[in-house]
Design a protein around this motif. Structure first.
Motif, mmCIF file in Angstrom:
data_model
loop_
_atom_site.group_PDB
_atom_site.id
_atom_site.type_symbol
_atom_site.label_atom_id
_atom_site.label_comp_id
_atom_site.label_asym_id
_atom_site.label_seq_id
_atom_site.Cartn_x
_atom_site.Cartn_y
_atom_site.Cartn_z
ATOM 1 N N TRP A 1 67.308 46.624 35.753
ATOM 2 C CA TRP A 1 67.745 47.926 35.677
ATOM 3 C C TRP A 1 68.674 48.080 37.118
ATOM 4 O O TRP A 1 69.006 48.886 37.105
ATOM 5 C CB TRP A 1 66.501 49.386 35.148
ATOM 6 N N GLN B 1 56.434 60.053 32.625
ATOM 7 C CA GLN B 1 54.647 60.326 32.710
ATOM 8 C C GLN B 1 53.850 60.453 34.059
ATOM 9 O O GLN B 1 53.408 60.890 34.516
ATOM 10 C CB GLN B 1 54.187 59.390 31.725
ATOM 11 N N ILE B 2 54.833 59.547 35.251
ATOM 12 C CA ILE B 2 54.808 59.381 36.395
ATOM 13 C C ILE B 2 54.676 60.734 36.739
ATOM 14 O O ILE B 2 54.312 61.222 37.673
ATOM 15 C CB ILE B 2 55.043 58.165 36.833
ATOM 16 N N SER C 1 71.367 49.447 38.295
ATOM 17 C CA SER C 1 72.639 50.412 38.292
ATOM 18 C C SER C 1 73.905 50.153 38.983
ATOM 19 O O SER C 1 73.987 49.477 39.426
ATOM 20 C CB SER C 1 72.501 51.976 38.315
ATOM 21 N N GLN D 1 71.059 50.173 43.942
ATOM 22 C CA GLN D 1 69.895 50.139 44.256
ATOM 23 C C GLN D 1 68.412 49.130 43.512
ATOM 24 O O GLN D 1 68.051 49.287 42.272
ATOM 25 C CB GLN D 1 69.044 51.689 44.322
ATOM 26 N N PHE E 1 65.271 47.878 43.429
ATOM 27 C CA PHE E 1 64.063 48.695 43.615
ATOM 28 C C PHE E 1 62.983 47.865 42.226
ATOM 29 O O PHE E 1 62.363 47.520 42.685
ATOM 30 C CB PHE E 1 63.452 50.089 43.466
ATOM 31 N N SER E 2 63.222 48.305 41.178
ATOM 32 C CA SER E 2 62.787 48.290 40.158
ATOM 33 C C SER E 2 62.368 46.483 40.060
ATOM 34 O O SER E 2 63.746 45.430 39.998
ATOM 35 C CB SER E 2 62.877 48.416 38.527
ATOM 36 N N SER F 1 58.749 57.608 36.005
ATOM 37 C CA SER F 1 59.871 58.766 34.079
ATOM 38 C C SER F 1 58.394 59.339 34.710
ATOM 39 O O SER F 1 58.084 59.665 35.472
ATOM 40 C CB SER F 1 59.112 57.311 33.304
ATOM 41 N N PHE G 1 74.338 49.149 33.559
ATOM 42 C CA PHE G 1 72.978 48.277 34.997
ATOM 43 C C PHE G 1 73.048 46.221 34.614
ATOM 44 O O PHE G 1 73.481 46.420 33.891
ATOM 45 C CB PHE G 1 71.836 49.264 34.822
ATOM 46 N N GLY H 1 58.082 48.705 37.584
ATOM 47 C CA GLY H 1 58.788 50.478 37.487
ATOM 48 C C GLY H 1 57.824 50.864 38.232
ATOM 49 O O GLY H 1 58.066 51.640 38.707
ATOM 50 N N SER H 2 57.278 52.010 37.370
ATOM 51 C CA SER H 2 56.318 52.605 37.716
ATOM 52 C C SER H 2 55.809 52.744 38.550
ATOM 53 O O SER H 2 54.984 53.464 40.064
ATOM 54 C CB SER H 2 55.712 52.921 36.568
ATOM 55 N N ILE I 1 62.830 58.829 32.370
ATOM 56 C CA ILE I 1 62.620 56.877 32.794
ATOM 57 C C ILE I 1 62.950 57.185 34.646
ATOM 58 O O ILE I 1 62.570 56.239 35.344
ATOM 59 C CB ILE I 1 63.446 56.419 32.189
HETATM 60 C C1 LIG Z 1 69.906 54.561 33.053
HETATM 61 C C2 LIG Z 1 68.705 53.623 34.336
HETATM 62 C C3 LIG Z 1 69.291 53.462 35.464
HETATM 63 C C4 LIG Z 1 68.618 52.631 36.305
HETATM 64 N N1 LIG Z 1 69.039 52.356 37.751
HETATM 65 C C5 LIG Z 1 68.435 51.565 38.391
HETATM 66 C C6 LIG Z 1 68.412 51.396 39.869
HETATM 67 O O1 LIG Z 1 69.770 51.885 40.061
HETATM 68 N N2 LIG Z 1 67.409 50.677 40.407
HETATM 69 C C7 LIG Z 1 66.383 50.933 40.120
HETATM 70 O O2 LIG Z 1 65.507 50.104 41.344
HETATM 71 N N3 LIG Z 1 65.972 50.636 39.041
HETATM 72 C C8 LIG Z 1 66.637 51.673 38.132
HETATM 73 N N4 LIG Z 1 66.207 51.876 37.279
HETATM 74 C C9 LIG Z 1 64.655 51.364 36.549
HETATM 75 C C10 LIG Z 1 63.775 52.990 36.482
HETATM 76 O O3 LIG Z 1 63.816 53.525 37.441
HETATM 77 C C11 LIG Z 1 62.611 52.237 35.611
HETATM 78 O O4 LIG Z 1 62.871 52.314 34.693
HETATM 79 C C12 LIG Z 1 61.316 53.305 36.127
HETATM 80 O O5 LIG Z 1 60.736 53.258 37.623
HETATM 81 C C13 LIG Z 1 60.207 53.484 34.706
HETATM 82 O O6 LIG Z 1 59.729 51.586 35.018
HETATM 83 P P1 LIG Z 1 59.595 50.362 34.213
HETATM 84 O O7 LIG Z 1 60.917 51.029 33.043
HETATM 85 O O8 LIG Z 1 59.292 49.347 34.311
HETATM 86 O O9 LIG Z 1 58.428 50.972 32.904
HETATM 87 P P2 LIG Z 1 56.896 50.522 32.606
HETATM 88 O O10 LIG Z 1 56.636 51.290 34.419
HETATM 89 O O11 LIG Z 1 57.201 49.962 32.312
HETATM 90 O O12 LIG Z 1 56.496 52.170 32.399
HETATM 91 C C14 LIG Z 1 56.831 52.296 30.856
HETATM 92 C C15 LIG Z 1 55.929 52.799 29.861
HETATM 93 O O13 LIG Z 1 54.965 53.490 30.462
HETATM 94 C C16 LIG Z 1 54.424 54.456 31.287
HETATM 95 N N5 LIG Z 1 53.084 54.409 32.325
HETATM 96 C C17 LIG Z 1 53.558 52.658 32.927
HETATM 97 N N6 LIG Z 1 52.308 53.830 33.960
HETATM 98 C C18 LIG Z 1 51.645 54.498 33.645
HETATM 99 C C19 LIG Z 1 50.875 55.370 34.253
HETATM 100 N N7 LIG Z 1 50.219 55.052 35.527
HETATM 101 N N8 LIG Z 1 50.460 55.944 33.460
HETATM 102 C C20 LIG Z 1 51.406 57.126 32.856
HETATM 103 N N9 LIG Z 1 52.123 56.018 31.766
HETATM 104 C C21 LIG Z 1 52.626 55.273 32.442
HETATM 105 C C22 LIG Z 1 55.965 54.982 31.912
HETATM 106 O O14 LIG Z 1 56.048 55.858 31.929
HETATM 107 C C23 LIG Z 1 56.961 54.481 29.869
HETATM 108 O O15 LIG Z 1 56.487 55.902 29.579
HETATM 109 C C24 LIG Z 1 66.939 52.631 35.730
HETATM 110 C C25 LIG Z 1 66.336 52.879 34.615
HETATM 111 C C26 LIG Z 1 67.392 53.920 33.744
HETATM 112 C C27 LIG Z 1 66.986 53.721 32.305
#
Ligand SMILES: Cc1cc2nc3c(=O)[nH]c(=O)nc-3n(C[C@H](O)[C@H](O)[C@H](O)COP(=O)(O)OP(=O)(O)OC[C@H]3O[C@@H](n4cnc5c(N)ncnc54)[C@H](O)[C@@H]3O)c2cc1C
Length: 381
Positions: free
Chosen positions: A153, A365-366, A155, A120, A122-123, A363, A205, A128-129, A359
């Protein structure tokens, strides 16, 4: 045609699983992947994969209720899940719902059998968020799109044959409005997947680079620039199906931990309190997932209630495994009672992996913000 009753179906599933000799799951990730892929093939050949999917897609034409019964029996038999869960639980339902006949016929049967593994995409490093800010671009070029950019990320990208990829096809409009959903053959020239090590030690991942990758237009899922709604459907499927499966897995894990402790010694008050906390957390999850089941069976589609499920599940999963790992983790192993393979490392591995639950898929928080805004109607901050 009459659909088999859930009771008969459960009896049949239980009986098959008791003869099936499910594999031991190896500690080494590559071996684990190969073993679980063969296991998916075995399950598929016996007709247990994609139970609720349409027969044209290679599925069983049964109901979500049958699928839930099978997941429960599989987990209670201590049998592992098939390896291709991202296809089966996350991406597949969106292709089955929004795909063309060609996409469903060509792609879904091989996804079910495990011949094709899906990831998938996406990120991204800056999205991410705030997923709608994604920048990987797809530019139309004759009958193809040319895709360039980076995902992270992702997987199983290093093992995958196919990727569900979100791309920007129109940078000039509101960010959600310019996104398309492509189904990309991972063997296409120009794709590089580099695995990243997780704290469990697994390289599960990847970061994935796309350099002018040619993707035929017939691999567009839904309409151009309308990928955001399908992405929402994909994320909703991930939350719903995974929550229900995880509930049974956690229940069985706690039962196993209690059995392990029973065999060891007279428990201290600290041990009893930890197990009590884990048990109460599980009962909260049971209550919450009754509603999830009702929504899945009614096929309501994604709703902000999915975020409540995800938050409750995250909390319970992290509570249960932290309590168990504190009692039965590697430093507190009961002598002579350790099983082989991944199960030998089970509690430490589960505990470390549970940290990711708040996460992935969006996440915590979101999810809390979604609950406040979309469920409770509070204004945006
Ligand atoms: C084990 C694992 C497998 C994964 N597999 C996949 C996959 O197969 N495909 C894929 O596309 N993605 C995958 N992901 C990615 C996952 O979807 C993202 O890590 C997640 O959406 C968070 O995005 P980020 O890591 O960019 O964190 P960020 O968006 O940078 O966030 C960092 C921190 O800031 C907080 N934050 C950000 N914005 C806000 C806001 N507006 N309000 C409050 N807090 C906020 C977040 O909650 C987090 O704590 C995987 C992640 C993990 C850990």
């Amino acid at each position: 045609m009459t659909v088999e009753s859930l009771e008969d179906f459960r009896t049949r599933a239980r009986s098959w699983l008791s003869d099936a000799e499910p594999p031991e799951v190896p500690l080494d990730l590559d071996e684990r992947f190969a073993v679980l892929r063969r296991w998916q093939q075995t399950l598929f050949e016996a007709g247990w994969v994609g139970l609720a999917w349409s027969p044209e897609a290679g599925g069983g034409g049964l109901t979500h209720a049958h699928q839930l019964v099978f997941v429960e029996e599989l987990v209670r038999a201590r049998a592992p899940q098939p390896v291709g869960l991202i296809g089966l639980e996350v991406v597949g339902p969106s292709i089955d719902r929004y795909g063309t006949d060609w996409q469903r016929r060509e792609l879904l049967p091989r996804m079910l059998s495990g011949e094709d593994i899906w990831c998938q995409g996406f990120s991204e490093p800056g999205a991410g968020s705030d997923l709608a800010s994604l920048r990987t671009r797809a530019v139309a070029d004759g009958d193809d799109y040319l895709v360039s950019g980076q995902k992270i990320w992702t997987s199983w990208a290093h093992e995958a044959q196919w990727c569900a990829l979100l791309v920007r096809t129109d940078p000039s409009v509101r960010k959600q409005a310019g996104i398309s959903y492509l189904l990309v053959d991972m063997t296409s020239p120009g794709i590089t997947a580099r695995p990243i090590r997780q704290m469990t030690g697994d390289r599960e991942f990847c970061e994935v680079f796309f350099d002018e990758v040619r993707v035929p237009r017939r691999n567009l899922l839904g309409a151009e620039n309308e990928g955001w709604a399908i992405a929402t459907h994909t994320l909703g499927s991930e939350r719903g199906a995974a929550t229900l499966r995880r509930r049974v897995e956690l229940d069985v894990a706690l039962e196993d931990a209690i059995d392990e402790l029973r065999g060891s010694r007279t428990p201290s008050d600290r041990v009893l309190a930890a197990i009590g906390r884990a048990h109460v957390a599980m009962r909260v999850l049971d209550a919450q997932t009754r509603q999830t089941t009702a929504r899945l069976l009614a096929d309501t589609g994604p709703t902000p209630l999915d975020s409540v499920d995800k938050l409750v599940l995250n909390h319970v999963e992290q509570t249960v495994f932290a309590e168990i790992a504190g009692l039965l983790g590697p430093l507190r192993a009961v002598p002579g009672s350790r099983p082989a393979g991944l199960r030998a490392d089970r509690w430490a591995h589960e505990h470390l992996y549970s940290r990711a639950a708040s996460i992935y898929g969006g996440s915590a928080q979101i999810q809390r913000t979604i609950v406040a805004q979309r469920l409770l109607g509070l204004p945006r901050g």
